[in-house]
Design a protein around this motif. Sequence first.
Motif, PDB file in Angstrom:
ATOM      1  N   GLY A 183       0.790  -1.226  -0.125  1.00 60.19           N
ATOM      2  CA  GLY A 183       0.092  -0.030   0.040  1.00 60.19           C
ATOM      3  C   GLY A 183       0.775   1.299  -0.033  1.00 60.19           C
ATOM      4  N   ARG A 184       0.406   2.457   0.387  1.00 65.22           N
ATOM      5  CA  ARG A 184       1.072   3.480   0.302  1.00 65.22           C
ATOM      6  C   ARG A 184       1.264   3.895   1.737  1.00 65.22           C
ATOM      7  NH1 ARG A 184       1.688   7.248  -3.430  1.00 65.22           N
ATOM      8  NH2 ARG A 184       0.259   6.377  -4.652  1.00 65.22           N
ATOM      9  N   ILE A 185       2.472   4.399   2.173  1.00 61.94           N
ATOM     10  CA  ILE A 185       2.855   4.593   3.490  1.00 61.94           C
ATOM     11  C   ILE A 185       2.901   6.149   3.771  1.00 61.94           C
ATOM     12  CG2 ILE A 185       5.383   4.880   3.034  1.00 61.94           C
ATOM     13  CD1 ILE A 185       5.872   3.257   5.652  1.00 61.94           C
ATOM     14  N   GLY A 186       2.593   6.517   4.937  1.00 58.36           N
ATOM     15  CA  GLY A 186       2.470   8.038   5.211  1.00 58.36           C
ATOM     16  C   GLY A 186       3.582   8.609   5.558  1.00 58.36           C
ATOM     17  N   ASP A 187       3.864   9.839   6.112  1.00 57.86           N
ATOM     18  CA  ASP A 187       5.074  10.132   6.665  1.00 57.86           C
ATOM     19  C   ASP A 187       5.685   9.539   7.975  1.00 57.86           C
ATOM     20  OD1 ASP A 187       3.045  11.311   7.897  1.00 57.86           O
ATOM     21  OD2 ASP A 187       3.792  13.138   8.390  1.00 57.86           O
ATOM     22  N   ARG A 188       6.913   9.633   8.040  1.00 59.75           N
ATOM     23  CA  ARG A 188       7.453   9.086   9.101  1.00 59.75           C
ATOM     24  C   ARG A 188       7.235   9.871  10.323  1.00 59.75           C
ATOM     25  NH1 ARG A 188      13.494  10.183   6.634  1.00 59.75           N
ATOM     26  NH2 ARG A 188      12.123   9.761   4.746  1.00 59.75           N
ATOM     27  N   ARG A 189       7.109   9.372  11.472  1.00 52.75           N
ATOM     28  CA  ARG A 189       6.820  10.202  12.684  1.00 52.75           C
ATOM     29  C   ARG A 189       7.682  10.171  13.603  1.00 52.75           C
ATOM     30  NH1 ARG A 189       1.043   9.798  13.101  1.00 52.75           N
ATOM     31  NH2 ARG A 189       0.469   9.791  11.137  1.00 52.75           N
ATOM     32  N   VAL A 190       9.027   9.572  13.532  1.00 58.46           N
ATOM     33  CA  VAL A 190      10.189   9.734  14.176  1.00 58.46           C
ATOM     34  C   VAL A 190      11.365   9.828  13.410  1.00 58.46           C
ATOM     35  CG1 VAL A 190      11.652   8.260  16.037  1.00 58.46           C
ATOM     36  CG2 VAL A 190       9.135   8.163  16.036  1.00 58.46           C
ATOM     37  N   SER A 191      12.381  10.729  13.816  1.00 59.95           N
ATOM     38  CA  SER A 191      13.566  10.642  12.994  1.00 59.95           C
ATOM     39  C   SER A 191      14.756   9.903  13.658  1.00 59.95           C
ATOM     40  CB  SER A 191      14.048  12.197  13.098  1.00 59.95           C
ATOM     41  OG  SER A 191      13.136  13.123  12.669  1.00 59.95           O
ATOM     42  N   ILE A 192      15.769   9.912  12.682  1.00 62.53           N
ATOM     43  CA  ILE A 192      16.805   8.947  12.976  1.00 62.53           C
ATOM     44  C   ILE A 192      17.543   9.285  14.306  1.00 62.53           C
ATOM     45  CG2 ILE A 192      18.943   8.063  12.239  1.00 62.53           C
ATOM     46  CD1 ILE A 192      18.103   7.988   9.421  1.00 62.53           C
ATOM     47  N   GLY A 193      17.838   8.552  15.267  1.00 63.29           N
ATOM     48  CA  GLY A 193      18.513   8.626  16.588  1.00 63.29           C
ATOM     49  C   GLY A 193      17.513   8.958  17.750  1.00 63.29           C
ATOM     50  N   ASN A 194      16.264   8.777  17.485  1.00 65.83           N
ATOM     51  CA  ASN A 194      15.484   8.924  18.539  1.00 65.83           C
ATOM     52  C   ASN A 194      15.110   7.315  19.170  1.00 65.83           C
ATOM     53  OD1 ASN A 194      14.224  11.620  18.964  1.00 65.83           O
ATOM     54  ND2 ASN A 194      13.664  11.433  16.840  1.00 65.83           N
ATOM     55  N   LEU A 195      14.728   7.342  20.497  1.00 63.05           N
ATOM     56  CA  LEU A 195      14.588   6.235  21.127  1.00 63.05           C
ATOM     57  C   LEU A 195      13.081   5.821  20.643  1.00 63.05           C
ATOM     58  CD1 LEU A 195      15.140   3.910  23.206  1.00 63.05           C
ATOM     59  CD2 LEU A 195      14.461   5.599  24.944  1.00 63.05           C
ATOM     60  N   VAL A 196      13.037   4.681  20.354  1.00 64.24           N
ATOM     61  CA  VAL A 196      11.800   4.069  20.136  1.00 64.24           C
ATOM     62  C   VAL A 196      11.356   2.811  21.169  1.00 64.24           C
ATOM     63  CG1 VAL A 196      10.548   2.365  18.452  1.00 64.24           C
ATOM     64  CG2 VAL A 196      12.236   4.142  17.541  1.00 64.24           C
ATOM     65  N   THR A 197      10.028   3.211  21.604  1.00 60.81           N
ATOM     66  CA  THR A 197       9.702   2.372  22.603  1.00 60.81           C
ATOM     67  C   THR A 197       8.693   1.254  21.944  1.00 60.81           C
ATOM     68  OG1 THR A 197       9.461   4.177  24.322  1.00 60.81           O
ATOM     69  CG2 THR A 197       8.103   2.110  24.553  1.00 60.81           C
ATOM     70  N   GLY A 198       9.223   0.150  22.178  1.00 59.84           N
ATOM     71  CA  GLY A 198       8.618  -1.416  21.481  1.00 59.84           C
ATOM     72  C   GLY A 198       7.766  -1.874  22.702  1.00 59.84           C
ATOM     73  N   GLY A 199       7.283  -3.269  22.130  1.00 56.96           N
ATOM     74  CA  GLY A 199       6.454  -4.023  23.009  1.00 56.96           C
ATOM     75  C   GLY A 199       5.101  -4.026  22.643  1.00 56.96           C
ATOM     76  N   THR A 204       3.394   2.233  22.870  1.00 57.89           N
ATOM     77  CA  THR A 204       4.419   2.147  21.960  1.00 57.89           C
ATOM     78  C   THR A 204       4.624   3.348  21.115  1.00 57.89           C
ATOM     79  OG1 THR A 204       3.239   0.813  20.640  1.00 57.89           O
ATOM     80  CG2 THR A 204       4.407  -0.302  22.222  1.00 57.89           C
ATOM     81  N   THR A 205       5.859   3.432  20.332  1.00 57.11           N
ATOM     82  CA  THR A 205       6.121   4.576  19.610  1.00 57.11           C
ATOM     83  C   THR A 205       5.555   4.183  18.272  1.00 57.11           C
ATOM     84  OG1 THR A 205       7.815   5.146  20.794  1.00 57.11           O
ATOM     85  CG2 THR A 205       7.612   6.147  18.468  1.00 57.11           C
ATOM     86  N   LEU A 206       4.480   5.306  17.613  1.00 58.00           N
ATOM     87  CA  LEU A 206       3.973   5.142  16.265  1.00 58.00           C
ATOM     88  C   LEU A 206       5.106   5.700  15.401  1.00 58.00           C
ATOM     89  CD1 LEU A 206       1.750   4.540  14.138  1.00 58.00           C
ATOM     90  CD2 LEU A 206       0.840   6.728  14.726  1.00 58.00           C
TER      91      LEU A 206
END
Length: 400
Positions: A183-199, A204-206
Amino acid sequence: MIRQKYRVSGSALVLVVCALVAGCGQQQPQQQQAAPPPPAVTVATPNERTITDHDEYVGRFVAVDAVEIRARVSGYLDKIHFKDGQVVKEGDLLFTIDKRPFQTALDQAKAQLERARAELAFAQGDLDRASQLVRDKTITQQTFDQRTQVKRVAEANVAAQEAAVRQAQLDLEFTDLRAPVSGRIGDRRVSIGNLVTGGTTGNTTLLATIVSTDPIRFEFTFDEASYLRYERLAAKGNVNTSRDDLAARGGSSVVRLRLIDEKDFVHVGRMDFVDNVIDRSTGTIRGRAVFANAQGLFTPGMFARVQVPGSAPYTALLVPDTAIGSEQARKFVYVVRPDNTVVQKYVELGQLAEGERVIKSGLEATDRVIVEGLMRARPGIKVTPQVAPGPASAGTTARK
């Protein structure tokens, strides 16, 4: 003598004046008899066609698949592998989280597994020796049972370490976030270098969202009366718009769609679902159709109008919509009789079909309907009819 001459001249003058007055009196009736000709109008007989009524509804496009991209493990975002708004395919790499901590955890898990396997091998050898000794009565049965237990604990430890290795391998794989759908992906919500919260928790980080575009669904609602009409028509075998057909439980109904900047219903799709309950607050039920979208013209959230078959095909009389007149709440047309006099006929209108109006009652197929020059026509007056060529009869659809 002179007076007599003047008397004769005066008499002659009187005769001339009387002759002129008489002439004027004779010309006046001739001018009154020259009445204007009857006004010219254009007439045409009703066009006879096979019509299928269609109901129109307003709805909105929705994606078949809509996915939020969230990480399964926490870490620092290392790479982004797409451009905002890009069309991606299932399995494409989107984000990469720093792999080094997870690779280290995997190496540690593998080392623990090797240690557990070594302990299991030692316990297995010790148990094999104890088996011979217990038969020779060199060791007691209790010692043999203790060594058996040590061997079983070593086996369980190996199984636990193998699971830890598999979990560490999964965590390492989860550092690569791939597209779960095309499909078509939207814009990135997080830039490189940021801490991403998973689980699996709710905080969690979108990272981005993906919506599928081909095929695409179109959702709309229709009222309870229309739903009952579809069901009754289907029960009579007149049209395949029952819930079974609309919901694709044995068939599907063809529908047509047009966008807000289009005049005609040029996009063809099929119904694939009708809800199983009627909304109590609105008295409507939700329907859904599927349309091909290879060119990506349809976008989720976009408004459009859809046509749903609302009747079985039937033969109807049609006249140009411009030939319809209004008299308060009633509609009428002007018809020219064989003696070229105008008569007013009240009609019951149907739906609009390609610029022509369906006449349900009040008109005959042989009537000469005035289609041009309505302002010059009045009931009871004579006109000069001019026949207008009508379009060839053909099957069509009618809409409200």
